[in-house]
Design a protein around this motif. Structure first.
Motif: not given
Length: 220
Positions: A141-168
């Motif tokens: 749902a978050w990406w759907e809102r972001q995509a709409a603001r970015a000028g995209l109407a989603n047709e197909l979306v895959l969500d793939l978890p990635q490793p956490d981003v670690l830093g300091s």
């Protein structure tokens, strides 16, 4: 920065094939803060108080079977001579102007972005909302809102978890950002908004390898 300013800038993409035997590469892939420092070292020093923003610099690491690929997008070309010795086995360059010019309402594109989906949770007592990561349906749902603001109407979306981003940010303050890769197919609904989103990025963590929206024409 106005949309008209953004769309007149040349957007450069550098693809760095990272050297698997490089000690600096291994260090950077484990620490997003160090990778940010390496990326920013490829640009001039005199860029003001917000150097990343001054050049709209975004990056993303792609881990493939053949090795890691570092994508750096910016409105100023990188200085590859500033890379640590032996850091990349190959560097490819692309001017994204033809792609951005091609965008028009109704065009169908493939997209990819590593992002940090979040929501604000109300703090008891009426304080400022606390940002917390989301996943699953909330992330979609978050990406759907972001995509709409970015000028995209989603047709197909895959969500793939990635490793956490670690830093300091300092010795005492560690960074851990949840990352999800969204990729799929969408129709362009607002070309100007999409050009701006591609150039400036989307969401939190842009200094740490998140927020770079990549697109390509969709061919069935």
């Amino acid at each position: 920065m106005s949309t008209s300013t953004v769309t007149t800038q040349t957007v450069h993409l550098a693809r760095l094939h990272l050297e698997a035997r490089s000690r600096e590469v291994h260090r950077d892939l484990k620490d997003a803060t160090r990778l940010h420092t390496t990326v920013q070292a490829l640009f001039p020093d005199a860029l003001g108080a917000a150097p990343r923003t001054a050049t709209n610099t975004l990056h993303r690491v792609e881990r493939e079977q053949t090795g890691a690929l570092l994508m750096i997008q910016s409105t100023l070309p990188i200085n590859r001579n500033a890379l640590p010795t032996g850091y990349a086995s190959q560097v490819e360059y692309r001017d994204l102007t033809p792609l951005l010019t091609w965008l028009a309402e109704g065009r169908v594109v493939r997209f990819r972005i590593d992002a940090n989906p979040i929501k604000s949770v109300v703090v008891p007592g009426g304080g400022r909302g606390r940002r917390v990561p989301v996943s699953g349906e909330e992330a979609l749902a978050w990406w759907e809102r972001q995509a709409a603001r970015a000028g995209l109407a989603n047709e197909l979306v895959l969500d793939l978890p990635q490793p956490d981003v670690l830093g300091s940010r300092s010795e005492a303050k560690r960074i851990r950002l949840r990352a999800i890769r969204f990729e799929g197919v969408a129709t362009v609904s607002d070309p100007e908004a999409l050009r701006t989103a591609i150039t400036t990025g989307i969401g939190q963590g842009r200094a740490y390898g998140l927020g770079l929206l990549s697109i390509a024409p969709y061919r069935a």
